[in-house]
Design a protein around this motif. Structure first.
Motif, PDB file in Angstrom:
ATOM      1  N   TYR A 148       0.974  -1.304   0.060  1.00  0.00           N
ATOM      2  CA  TYR A 148      -0.119  -0.099  -0.081  1.00  0.00           C
ATOM      3  C   TYR A 148       0.995   1.235   0.049  1.00  0.00           C
ATOM      4  O   TYR A 148       1.586   1.523   1.000  1.00  0.00           O
ATOM      5  CB  TYR A 148      -0.697   0.000   1.184  1.00  0.00           C
ATOM      6  CG  TYR A 148      -1.707   1.324   1.416  1.00  0.00           C
ATOM      7  CD1 TYR A 148      -2.455   1.989   0.569  1.00  0.00           C
ATOM      8  CD2 TYR A 148      -1.174   2.319   2.818  1.00  0.00           C
ATOM      9  CE1 TYR A 148      -3.182   3.259   0.842  1.00  0.00           C
ATOM     10  CE2 TYR A 148      -1.692   3.315   2.853  1.00  0.00           C
ATOM     11  CZ  TYR A 148      -2.740   3.869   1.882  1.00  0.00           C
ATOM     12  OH  TYR A 148      -3.328   5.066   2.214  1.00  0.00           O
ATOM     13  N   PHE A 149       0.942   1.889  -1.100  1.00  0.00           N
ATOM     14  CA  PHE A 149       1.765   3.319  -1.078  1.00  0.00           C
ATOM     15  C   PHE A 149       0.666   4.378  -0.868  1.00  0.00           C
ATOM     16  O   PHE A 149      -0.044   4.820  -1.348  1.00  0.00           O
ATOM     17  CB  PHE A 149       2.220   3.290  -2.628  1.00  0.00           C
ATOM     18  CG  PHE A 149       2.808   2.210  -3.212  1.00  0.00           C
ATOM     19  CD1 PHE A 149       4.394   2.234  -2.848  1.00  0.00           C
ATOM     20  CD2 PHE A 149       2.465   1.201  -3.754  1.00  0.00           C
ATOM     21  CE1 PHE A 149       5.117   0.833  -3.411  1.00  0.00           C
ATOM     22  CE2 PHE A 149       3.292   0.358  -4.397  1.00  0.00           C
ATOM     23  CZ  PHE A 149       4.512   0.131  -4.106  1.00  0.00           C
ATOM     24  N   SER A 150       1.170   4.875   0.548  1.00  0.00           N
ATOM     25  CA  SER A 150       0.274   5.874   1.341  1.00  0.00           C
ATOM     26  C   SER A 150       0.309   7.274   0.525  1.00  0.00           C
ATOM     27  O   SER A 150       0.875   7.582  -0.180  1.00  0.00           O
ATOM     28  CB  SER A 150       0.481   5.881   2.610  1.00  0.00           C
ATOM     29  OG  SER A 150       1.720   6.585   2.676  1.00  0.00           O
ATOM     30  N   GLN A 151      -1.011   7.792   0.819  1.00  0.00           N
ATOM     31  CA  GLN A 151      -1.309   8.922   0.268  1.00  0.00           C
ATOM     32  C   GLN A 151      -1.878   9.967   1.510  1.00  0.00           C
ATOM     33  O   GLN A 151      -2.435   9.476   2.803  1.00  0.00           O
ATOM     34  CB  GLN A 151      -2.345   9.186  -0.652  1.00  0.00           C
ATOM     35  CG  GLN A 151      -3.536   8.643  -0.493  1.00  0.00           C
ATOM     36  CD  GLN A 151      -4.687   8.918  -1.547  1.00  0.00           C
ATOM     37  OE1 GLN A 151      -4.305   9.371  -2.673  1.00  0.00           O
ATOM     38  NE2 GLN A 151      -6.004   8.564  -1.476  1.00  0.00           N
ATOM     39  N   ASN A 152      -1.567  11.184   1.546  1.00  0.00           N
ATOM     40  CA  ASN A 152      -2.199  11.952   2.575  1.00  0.00           C
ATOM     41  C   ASN A 152      -3.826  12.091   2.835  1.00  0.00           C
ATOM     42  O   ASN A 152      -4.419  11.903   1.696  1.00  0.00           O
ATOM     43  CB  ASN A 152      -1.893  13.428   2.604  1.00  0.00           C
ATOM     44  CG  ASN A 152      -0.114  13.486   2.839  1.00  0.00           C
ATOM     45  OD1 ASN A 152       0.224  12.777   3.627  1.00  0.00           O
ATOM     46  ND2 ASN A 152       0.331  14.335   2.266  1.00  0.00           N
ATOM     47  N   ASN A 153      -4.374  12.122   3.770  1.00  0.00           N
ATOM     48  CA  ASN A 153      -5.989  12.367   3.767  1.00  0.00           C
ATOM     49  C   ASN A 153      -6.450  11.091   3.339  1.00  0.00           C
ATOM     50  O   ASN A 153      -7.525  11.547   2.279  1.00  0.00           O
ATOM     51  CB  ASN A 153      -6.403  13.601   3.349  1.00  0.00           C
ATOM     52  CG  ASN A 153      -5.712  15.070   3.853  1.00  0.00           C
ATOM     53  OD1 ASN A 153      -5.476  15.028   5.004  1.00  0.00           O
ATOM     54  ND2 ASN A 153      -5.087  15.651   2.682  1.00  0.00           N
TER      55      ASN A 153
END
Length: 203
Positions: free
Chosen positions: A56-61
């Motif tokens: 899982y390549f995270s993103q903000n919000n």
């Protein structure tokens, strides 16, 4: 749709056989397209789907429902979904340093703004880690995605039942206005008849 599904599974089997399961990564962000790819991999490789790396390549919000869905899928299929900060490129660099990935499975479709040339297999751009991008559902339509996901053995994120049709971060995503009901609320994502309006809820 059966042909499309079997073709996608055929791509998955051939690529994993060629590259080796331990050298393949699945990018899983909980969105509908990535969810289709995860289910296809599980069905195409029932004995060794756990040998692939799930990332899982995270993103903000991020939507909390997405994070809950990732946990649900990890538990249901007994896989570890590893989290990488800073988006796909940075995360892939880190992942590649750890275990020299050869290929990454993505849920990219031709309607995606980042679809590039629309190939099922393609090398990453020169300034990216050198891996093969594997897009088994590149040519799937919006309706084909939902025919597949509405089968009971294919769970998907609950946000799609609340009128969201394309998921980004909480600050760039709203429910699709074309699914708004006169009496209030929204129809589910699969009720959208015109697939070209899939991203109408993205800012």
């Amino acid at each position: 749709n059966t042909t499309t599904m079997e073709e996608a599974k055929g791509v998955i089997k051939r690529v994993v056989n060629l590259l080796d399961a331990e050298k393949c990564c699945v990018s899983f962000n909980g969105g509908k397209d990535a969810t289709v790819v995860l289910h296809l991999i599980r069905e195409a490789l029932p004995k060794n789907y756990k040998s692939l790396t799930y990332a899982y390549f995270s993103q903000n919000n991020e939507f909390p429902e997405i994070m809950e869905f990732l946990d649900l899928m990890a538990k249901r299929y007994d896989i570890t979904i590893e989290k990488y900060e800073g988006g796909l490129k940075k995360g892939l660099e880190q992942l590649n340093n750890e275990r020299k990935i050869r290929g990454i499975f993505l849920g990219t479709r031709t309607t995606d703004p980042r679809a590039g040339i629309g190939a099922t297999l393609e090398l990453t751009d020169p300034d990216w880690p050198a891996v093969i991008r594997i897009n088994p559902i590149m040519n799937w339509s919006y309706s084909a995605v939902w025919v597949y996901l509405r089968q009971p053995e294919h769970p998907y994120c609950s946000l799609y039942d609340k009128g969201y049709t394309s998921l980004g971060s909480t600050d760039t995503t709203v429910q699709n206005p074309h699914l708004k009901l006169e009496e209030g609320g929204y129809s589910p994502a699969y009720a959208l008849m015109d697939g070209s309006l899939e991203r109408a809820g993205r800012k």
